[in-house]
Design a protein around this motif. Sequence first.
Motif, mmCIF file in Angstrom:
data_model
loop_
_atom_site.group_PDB
_atom_site.id
_atom_site.type_symbol
_atom_site.label_atom_id
_atom_site.label_comp_id
_atom_site.label_asym_id
_atom_site.label_seq_id
_atom_site.Cartn_x
_atom_site.Cartn_y
_atom_site.Cartn_z
ATOM 1 N N SER A 1 46.612 31.975 14.996
ATOM 2 C CA SER A 1 46.176 31.539 13.677
ATOM 3 C C SER A 1 45.352 30.261 13.769
ATOM 4 N N LEU A 2 44.522 30.054 12.772
ATOM 5 C CA LEU A 2 43.748 28.820 12.672
ATOM 6 C C LEU A 2 44.669 27.660 12.288
ATOM 7 N N PRO A 3 44.344 26.434 12.704
ATOM 8 C CA PRO A 3 45.162 25.280 12.291
ATOM 9 C C PRO A 3 44.987 25.001 10.806
ATOM 10 N N ARG A 4 46.015 24.400 10.207
ATOM 11 C CA ARG A 4 46.002 24.075 8.788
ATOM 12 C C ARG A 4 46.122 22.564 8.584
ATOM 13 N N LYS A 5 45.392 22.053 7.592
ATOM 14 C CA LYS A 5 45.546 20.683 7.122
ATOM 15 C C LYS A 5 45.394 20.694 5.609
ATOM 16 N N ASN B 1 39.623 23.571 10.384
ATOM 17 C CA ASN B 1 40.969 23.721 9.842
ATOM 18 C C ASN B 1 40.924 24.421 8.488
ATOM 19 N N THR C 1 51.305 33.917 14.670
ATOM 20 C CA THR C 1 50.949 32.509 14.504
ATOM 21 C C THR C 1 50.306 31.916 15.750
ATOM 22 N N ASP C 2 50.459 32.566 16.893
ATOM 23 C CA ASP C 2 49.862 32.038 18.121
ATOM 24 C C ASP C 2 48.338 32.069 18.072
ATOM 25 N N LYS D 1 37.660 33.215 11.246
ATOM 26 C CA LYS D 1 37.462 32.846 12.655
ATOM 27 C C LYS D 1 36.042 33.166 13.101
ATOM 28 N N GLN E 1 37.430 27.266 21.627
ATOM 29 C CA GLN E 1 38.465 26.701 22.488
ATOM 30 C C GLN E 1 37.933 26.413 23.891
#
Length: 481
Positions: A7-11, A47, A4-5, A220, A232
Amino acid sequence: MQNTDVSLPRKSPEELGISSKNVIGFLDGLKAHNIELHSFMFLRHGNVAAEGWWSPYAPELPHMLFSLSKSFTSTAIGMAVHEGILTLDDQVISFFPEDLPEEVPHHLAAMQIRHLLMMGTGHDKDTMDALHEAEDGNWAKAFLSLPVDHEPGTHFLYNTGATYMLSAILQKASGQNLLQFLHNRLFEPLGIQHPTWETCPRGIHTGGFGLNITTEDIAKFGQLYLQKGMWQGQRLIEEQWIDEATSKQISNGDGGDSDWAQGYGYQFWRCRHGVYRGDGAFGQFCIVLPEHDAVIAMTSGTNDLQGVLNVVWEHLLDALLPEPVDVDEWSGELKERLEQLHLEPPQIGLDSLREAQIGGRTYKLEENELKIENLSIEFEKDAAVLTLQGFDGEHKLKLGRHHWMIGQSQLFNRQDGYFAGSFTWKTTEALLLTIRGIETPFCLSLEAQYQDEDTLEIQQGINVSFGPTEGKPILGRASME
């Protein structure tokens, strides 16, 4: 499992201005057109808005990319150009002086790295067959020995051998193979863990196919291109390269309704609707929609690639709204639908007394192209164990009765790759075995028809293939030893 470090952010879709109703329409459209997807991720504004895996496929498993690998090879070339390791004007022959024909034809001498990238080498047919047939395993020499019928840069031909040559050139120029070259420059910054890539007999990565990564890794990569090479706060790829690589560099048709005739860049396809993509055989996609700030990543097992894109254009383009929207009755339904995605194993459900008669017996097969010599099946209450013996050793596969059982095997050319297997009786005389390589597009079916006490007739089918997929009794008859 996924780290999870990285992983892409989720919304939620609504937060990102995406209509859940239209995403449901996309899922329904796939089903209506009988298109087998294995996974998809829908990103907007960086996201993940919606994602799903059709069980037994799973997010932590890599998937074979086939020609989607080409876009990663192109990326490596772009990085090498920026670092001054090579230029697009470099002659291809300059990297292989020891492998040239005695007389170098004019068109071959004129071929540059840019022509390899744009599929404008001048060949009249894909060179990969000749490369595979090279007895000494020297694919570069085989490529350079072939006739070049057109002036490079003037004639589009999709040519996987050209992408192999990009890989070979990069290794010559940098001293690193593709995986090594991309490790610190691309894979590590994106958090792409444990990528693998096939090699030629001489240890050079195949370039035009053979990369294996997860669906989120594909997403990604698409997001990196959407962000013009920034990740980033760090620039990984030059913006000028991305603009050039994803723009039309050569014509590949007259446009129209085909997404294979909108122009070709540097190992990227132009699409309708201002979109570009990388793609691979049987439906592996990385689709970038710059006008909507969106990315779609998909893995599949289908021969209808245009059908996949048509469903995307029909449903997902209209899902992209200018502003966030309120949660509605479709939001919960989409969440539930995505959580329940699955591919059913065949479940005809008949019982057969033949299980007691053939169970545990070893059958010797006639000579067949799969080079399987012996076959045996042992039945348990809720499972069967299929044992195949051949030129490459023994494969022991456990199959669930009317349900998937997960195991590992090299049957699908993946080192200890994961598979899902099931079995059912089609009739009291016909046993159907189904084996999915869940890191691949492939689903193998074996139908064993009981002939008499000592003889089975075995027919093989496969869901997708570069050749015939069904109707050919590849394995033939099997008799008791």
